[in-house]
Design a protein around this motif. Sequence first.
Motif, PDB file in Angstrom:
ATOM      1  N   PRO A  94       0.817  -1.213   0.000  1.00 59.64           N
ATOM      2  CA  PRO A  94       0.000   0.000   0.000  1.00 59.64           C
ATOM      3  C   PRO A  94       0.849   1.261   0.000  1.00 59.64           C
ATOM      4  CG  PRO A  94      -0.416  -1.339   1.961  1.00 59.64           C
ATOM      5  CD  PRO A  94       0.639  -2.020   1.166  1.00 59.64           C
ATOM      6  N   GLN A  95       0.375   2.279  -0.672  1.00 56.18           N
ATOM      7  CA  GLN A  95       1.107   3.542  -0.776  1.00 56.18           C
ATOM      8  C   GLN A  95       1.328   4.196   0.571  1.00 56.18           C
ATOM      9  OE1 GLN A  95       2.703   3.308  -3.538  1.00 56.18           O
ATOM     10  NE2 GLN A  95       2.407   5.434  -3.973  1.00 56.18           N
ATOM     11  N   ALA A  96       0.397   4.058   1.526  1.00 55.44           N
ATOM     12  CA  ALA A  96       0.554   4.703   2.827  1.00 55.44           C
ATOM     13  C   ALA A  96       1.767   4.163   3.576  1.00 55.44           C
ATOM     14  CB  ALA A  96      -0.695   4.517   3.678  1.00 55.44           C
ATOM     15  N   GLN A  97       2.217   2.957   3.229  1.00 52.67           N
ATOM     16  CA  GLN A  97       3.375   2.400   3.886  1.00 52.67           C
ATOM     17  C   GLN A  97       4.660   2.972   3.305  1.00 52.67           C
ATOM     18  OE1 GLN A  97       3.218   0.458   6.560  1.00 52.67           O
ATOM     19  NE2 GLN A  97       1.029   0.769   6.454  1.00 52.67           N
ATOM     20  N   ALA A  98       4.622   3.436   2.091  1.00 53.40           N
ATOM     21  CA  ALA A  98       5.803   4.015   1.455  1.00 53.40           C
ATOM     22  C   ALA A  98       5.889   5.486   1.812  1.00 53.40           C
ATOM     23  CB  ALA A  98       5.695   3.854  -0.057  1.00 53.40           C
ATOM     24  N   THR A  99       7.033   6.069   1.577  1.00 53.91           N
ATOM     25  CA  THR A  99       7.169   7.489   1.796  1.00 53.91           C
ATOM     26  C   THR A  99       6.242   8.202   0.831  1.00 53.91           C
ATOM     27  OG1 THR A  99       9.469   7.191   2.407  1.00 53.91           O
ATOM     28  CG2 THR A  99       8.788   9.409   1.815  1.00 53.91           C
ATOM     29  N   PRO A 100       5.317   9.009   1.357  1.00 58.15           N
ATOM     30  CA  PRO A 100       4.347   9.642   0.481  1.00 58.15           C
ATOM     31  C   PRO A 100       4.997  10.697  -0.398  1.00 58.15           C
ATOM     32  CG  PRO A 100       4.120  10.460   2.713  1.00 58.15           C
ATOM     33  CD  PRO A 100       5.140   9.358   2.757  1.00 58.15           C
ATOM     34  N   GLY A 101       4.435  10.887  -1.555  1.00 59.98           N
ATOM     35  CA  GLY A 101       4.917  11.921  -2.462  1.00 59.98           C
ATOM     36  C   GLY A 101       4.366  13.270  -2.054  1.00 59.98           C
ATOM     37  N   HIS A 102       4.772  14.283  -2.738  1.00 66.07           N
ATOM     38  CA  HIS A 102       4.340  15.641  -2.407  1.00 66.07           C
ATOM     39  C   HIS A 102       2.998  15.988  -3.051  1.00 66.07           C
ATOM     40  CE1 HIS A 102       8.076  16.554  -0.372  1.00 66.07           C
ATOM     41  NE2 HIS A 102       8.676  15.876  -1.330  1.00 66.07           N
ATOM     42  N   HIS A 103       2.279  15.011  -3.554  1.00 66.16           N
ATOM     43  CA  HIS A 103       1.027  15.261  -4.230  1.00 66.16           C
ATOM     44  C   HIS A 103      -0.181  15.210  -3.299  1.00 66.16           C
ATOM     45  CE1 HIS A 103       1.540  10.918  -4.136  1.00 66.16           C
ATOM     46  NE2 HIS A 103       0.228  10.839  -4.164  1.00 66.16           N
ATOM     47  N   LEU A 104       0.018  14.937  -2.010  1.00 65.59           N
ATOM     48  CA  LEU A 104      -1.098  14.861  -1.078  1.00 65.59           C
ATOM     49  C   LEU A 104      -1.634  16.253  -0.785  1.00 65.59           C
ATOM     50  CD1 LEU A 104       0.339  12.251   1.431  1.00 65.59           C
ATOM     51  CD2 LEU A 104      -1.451  11.876  -0.255  1.00 65.59           C
ATOM     52  N   PRO A 105      -2.952  16.407  -0.766  1.00 64.22           N
ATOM     53  CA  PRO A 105      -3.523  17.710  -0.455  1.00 64.22           C
ATOM     54  C   PRO A 105      -3.546  17.962   1.058  1.00 64.22           C
ATOM     55  CG  PRO A 105      -5.272  16.143  -0.877  1.00 64.22           C
ATOM     56  CD  PRO A 105      -3.968  15.424  -1.117  1.00 64.22           C
ATOM     57  N   GLY A 106      -3.569  19.214   1.439  1.00 66.11           N
ATOM     58  CA  GLY A 106      -3.712  19.582   2.849  1.00 66.11           C
ATOM     59  C   GLY A 106      -2.450  19.357   3.662  1.00 66.11           C
ATOM     60  N   ASN A 107      -2.653  19.300   4.979  1.00 62.66           N
ATOM     61  CA  ASN A 107      -1.548  19.125   5.919  1.00 62.66           C
ATOM     62  C   ASN A 107      -1.340  17.640   6.185  1.00 62.66           C
ATOM     63  OD1 ASN A 107      -1.308  21.920   6.178  1.00 62.66           O
ATOM     64  ND2 ASN A 107      -2.863  21.996   7.761  1.00 62.66           N
ATOM     65  N   TRP A 108      -0.113  17.177   6.032  1.00 60.43           N
ATOM     66  CA  TRP A 108       0.216  15.771   6.254  1.00 60.43           C
ATOM     67  C   TRP A 108       1.669  15.618   6.650  1.00 60.43           C
ATOM     68  CZ3 TRP A 108       4.106  13.661   3.329  1.00 60.43           C
ATOM     69  CH2 TRP A 108       4.450  14.358   2.165  1.00 60.43           C
ATOM     70  N   LEU A 109       1.940  14.572   7.404  1.00 61.37           N
ATOM     71  CA  LEU A 109       3.302  14.237   7.802  1.00 61.37           C
ATOM     72  C   LEU A 109       3.469  12.730   7.766  1.00 61.37           C
ATOM     73  CD1 LEU A 109       3.773  16.472  10.978  1.00 61.37           C
ATOM     74  CD2 LEU A 109       4.697  16.882   8.695  1.00 61.37           C
ATOM     75  N   TYR A 110       4.591  12.256   7.258  1.00 67.65           N
ATOM     76  CA  TYR A 110       4.954  10.857   7.380  1.00 67.65           C
ATOM     77  C   TYR A 110       5.858  10.779   8.596  1.00 67.65           C
ATOM     78  CZ  TYR A 110       6.398   6.131   6.518  1.00 67.65           C
ATOM     79  OH  TYR A 110       6.629   4.787   6.669  1.00 67.65           O
ATOM     80  N   LEU A 111       5.451  10.026   9.606  1.00 58.94           N
ATOM     81  CA  LEU A 111       6.133   9.963  10.892  1.00 58.94           C
ATOM     82  C   LEU A 111       6.767   8.597  11.100  1.00 58.94           C
ATOM     83  CD1 LEU A 111       3.117  11.405  12.891  1.00 58.94           C
ATOM     84  CD2 LEU A 111       5.137  12.691  12.184  1.00 58.94           C
ATOM     85  N   THR A 112       8.002   8.576  11.589  1.00 55.62           N
ATOM     86  CA  THR A 112       8.635   7.316  11.972  1.00 55.62           C
ATOM     87  C   THR A 112       9.224   7.440  13.370  1.00 55.62           C
ATOM     88  OG1 THR A 112      10.785   7.859  10.987  1.00 55.62           O
ATOM     89  CG2 THR A 112       9.222   6.634   9.607  1.00 55.62           C
ATOM     90  N   VAL A 113       9.218   6.313  14.076  1.00 52.99           N
ATOM     91  CA  VAL A 113       9.811   6.205  15.404  1.00 52.99           C
ATOM     92  C   VAL A 113      10.730   4.990  15.375  1.00 52.99           C
ATOM     93  CG1 VAL A 113       9.384   5.830  17.858  1.00 52.99           C
ATOM     94  CG2 VAL A 113       7.771   7.200  16.517  1.00 52.99           C
ATOM     95  N   THR A 114      12.001   5.201  15.700  1.00 55.75           N
ATOM     96  CA  THR A 114      12.985   4.126  15.721  1.00 55.75           C
ATOM     97  C   THR A 114      13.506   3.957  17.131  1.00 55.75           C
ATOM     98  OG1 THR A 114      13.639   4.623  13.458  1.00 55.75           O
ATOM     99  CG2 THR A 114      15.167   3.286  14.751  1.00 55.75           C
ATOM    100  N   LYS A 115      13.329   2.770  17.684  1.00 57.23           N
ATOM    101  CA  LYS A 115      13.872   2.473  19.012  1.00 57.23           C
ATOM    102  C   LYS A 115      15.309   2.022  18.853  1.00 57.23           C
ATOM    103  CE  LYS A 115       9.512   1.245  21.106  1.00 57.23           C
ATOM    104  NZ  LYS A 115       8.711   0.207  21.737  1.00 57.23           N
ATOM    105  N   GLY A 116      16.151   2.466  19.765  1.00 65.81           N
ATOM    106  CA  GLY A 116      17.565   2.114  19.694  1.00 65.81           C
ATOM    107  C   GLY A 116      18.326   3.155  18.908  1.00 65.81           C
TER     108      GLY A 116
END
Length: 138
Positions: free
Chosen positions: A25-47
Amino acid sequence: MTISTTAKAVRGALLAAALLLAAAPQAQATPGHHLPGNWLYLTVTKGDSRSSDTRGTLLLCDPPQGHARAVEACAELAAVDGDIGALPARDVMCPMVYAPVTVHARGQWSGREVEYVQTFPNACALGARTREVFALDG
């Protein structure tokens, strides 16, 4: 196994991997800049940065979705115009246990590019400083 059987097995494995990547699914990949409105792709890495323990999600804020606490995270971001570093820290006592957590946010807020990377000494310090934005567990 003969060489031709091994070659067929390798080709089959490569084909299967390519099909899985194409079907992700596209939501799992880094989203492109074509999304409308306010959005952020967030990651959390432990360690440390070499860790493979990374979780991520796409936070959409028009309307809030894609994140366990999307409504709260979007409201907090709206209050600081998308500037994660400007979020007011919670007044909490965190243990002095070193268990580093690195967060990364990239996306768009009010038409501006957002890029935020920070390592915190532990999950408590992360939550105190970034509130609901990186609370991916719900």
